[in-house]
Design an enzyme around this catalytic site. Structure first.
Site, PDB file in Angstrom:
ATOM      1  N   LYS A 110       5.902  10.686   2.772  1.00  0.00           N
ATOM      2  CA  LYS A 110       4.652  11.043   3.462  1.00  0.00           C
ATOM      3  C   LYS A 110       4.987  11.680   4.810  1.00  0.00           C
ATOM      4  O   LYS A 110       5.870  11.196   5.529  1.00  0.00           O
ATOM      5  CB  LYS A 110       3.754   9.813   3.659  1.00  0.00           C
ATOM      6  CG  LYS A 110       2.488  10.123   4.464  1.00  0.00           C
ATOM      7  CD  LYS A 110       1.413   9.053   4.296  1.00  0.00           C
ATOM      8  CE  LYS A 110       1.584   7.818   5.122  1.00  0.00           C
ATOM      9  NZ  LYS A 110       1.587   8.053   6.596  1.00  0.00           N
ATOM     10  N   GLU A 176      -6.805   9.395   8.235  1.00  0.00           N
ATOM     11  CA  GLU A 176      -6.832   8.265   9.170  1.00  0.00           C
ATOM     12  C   GLU A 176      -7.895   8.485  10.251  1.00  0.00           C
ATOM     13  O   GLU A 176      -7.835   9.445  11.018  1.00  0.00           O
ATOM     14  CB  GLU A 176      -5.441   8.079   9.809  1.00  0.00           C
ATOM     15  CG  GLU A 176      -5.423   6.907  10.782  1.00  0.00           C
ATOM     16  CD  GLU A 176      -4.034   6.388  11.139  1.00  0.00           C
ATOM     17  OE1 GLU A 176      -3.051   6.781  10.494  1.00  0.00           O
ATOM     18  OE2 GLU A 176      -3.950   5.589  12.095  1.00  0.00           O
TER      19      GLU A 176
HETATM   20  O1  KIV Z   1       2.393   3.908   8.739  1.00  0.00           O
HETATM   21  C1  KIV Z   1       1.481   3.491   8.019  1.00  0.00           C
HETATM   22  O2  KIV Z   1       1.415   2.315   7.659  1.00  0.00           O
HETATM   23  C2  KIV Z   1       0.470   4.460   7.597  1.00  0.00           C
HETATM   24  C3  KIV Z   1      -0.798   3.927   7.019  1.00  0.00           C
HETATM   25  C4  KIV Z   1      -1.561   3.166   8.006  1.00  0.00           C
HETATM   26  C5  KIV Z   1      -1.584   4.990   6.388  1.00  0.00           C
HETATM   27  O3  KIV Z   1       0.676   5.621   7.733  1.00  0.00           O
END
Ligand code: KIV
Length: 257
Positions: A110, A176
């Site tokens: 991600k 977010e």
């Molecule tokens: O770092 C994380 O846990 C996240 C989530 C809150 C989406 O990016």
């Protein structure tokens, strides 16, 4: 894309996608039974290490926690956050994403951002690295933690970013703290699922930091709902242990050699 990805894509407009964070094996194996996606989030920087921001999280920290999580995740799709400063350009991103995938055996990475990371996401996808997007508040670069999408200019740019990521071929996007009506509009206008955190019920799925929802991390933000008070239960168990040790009720013969 393998079966796990198509299962998630098929859920769009059908059933909600469940995503939670895990930073270690024990929690991972509990949540794996219930989740579609297990995320090793760089939120571990603040949740576990008390860092002021996720900017201090390193690649090594993410890899070690992800290796532990991998042992607990059997059925869900496992996604690992690429930490700050590990994807400043396409070649750096490709090198580090390959390291993350080979060392942790995760399914996807991600990355935070939209058109600013266009070439980076394009390179990863061209190299068959599945990517999850992340728009709205971007903790790795945020100047403030105010909800996004209240002003027209911000709304237009977020919608554009979501469409760009969709066209690039990311398999889902975390939204977010995106204002509800914008989250709804984004969700309607892209082919891939949106996973919201503080971004309304209109998203295709929801994500929370597990430590927050079970009451292990004491954070007071609007988007967190405490579904359990695990701290209370841990306290009770430890008090019972302590009392039994003091009263010589533990260990019993059966606990001894
Ligand atoms: O770092 C994380 O846990 C996240 C989530 C809150 C989406 O990016």
């Amino acid at each position: 894309m393998n079966n796990k990805f198509s299962k998630i894509l098929k859920k769009k407009n059908r059933s909600k996608i469940i995503c939670l964070t895990a930073y270690s094996k024990n929690i991972a194996q509990i949540i794996d039974r219930h989740c579609d996606i297990v995320l090793v989030g760089d939120s571990l920087g603040s949740v576990l290490y008390n860092y002021k921001s996720t900017k201090s999280v390193t690649l090594d920290i993410m890899i070690e926690h992800s290796k532990s999580v991998r042992m607990g995740v059997k059925k869900s799709l496992m996604v690992v956050d690429m930490p700050h400063n590990t994807y400043r350009n396409s070649s750096e991103a490709l090198k580090n994403a390959k390291v993350i995938i080979s060392k942790t055996k995760c399914d996807a990475v991600k990355l935070e951002g939209g058109k600013k990371i266009y070439n980076i996401v394009k390179t990863l996808i061209k190299n068959k690295i599945p990517v999850m997007g992340h728009l709205g508040i971007l903790p790795q670069s945020a100047k403030n933690f105010k909800a996004k999408g209240k002003k027209t200019i911000e709304r237009n740019s977020l919608l554009k970013d979501a469409k760009i990521l969709d066209e690039l071929g990311v398999f889902s996007i975390v939204l977010e703290c995106v204002e509800s009506s914008l989250a709804k509009e984004i969700t309607k206008n892209i082919k891939i699922p949106t996973i919201g955190i503080g971004a309304s019920v209109y998203c295709d799925g929801q994500v929370l930091v597990t430590d927050d929802l079970i009451g292990l991390n004491f954070i007071k933000v609007r988007f967190v709902k405490k579904f359990a008070n695990i701290t209370k239960q841990i306290n009770n168990a430890i008090i019972r242990f302590k009392n039994e040790v003091k009263n010589k009720k533990f260990p019993k013969k059966i606990n001894s050699y």
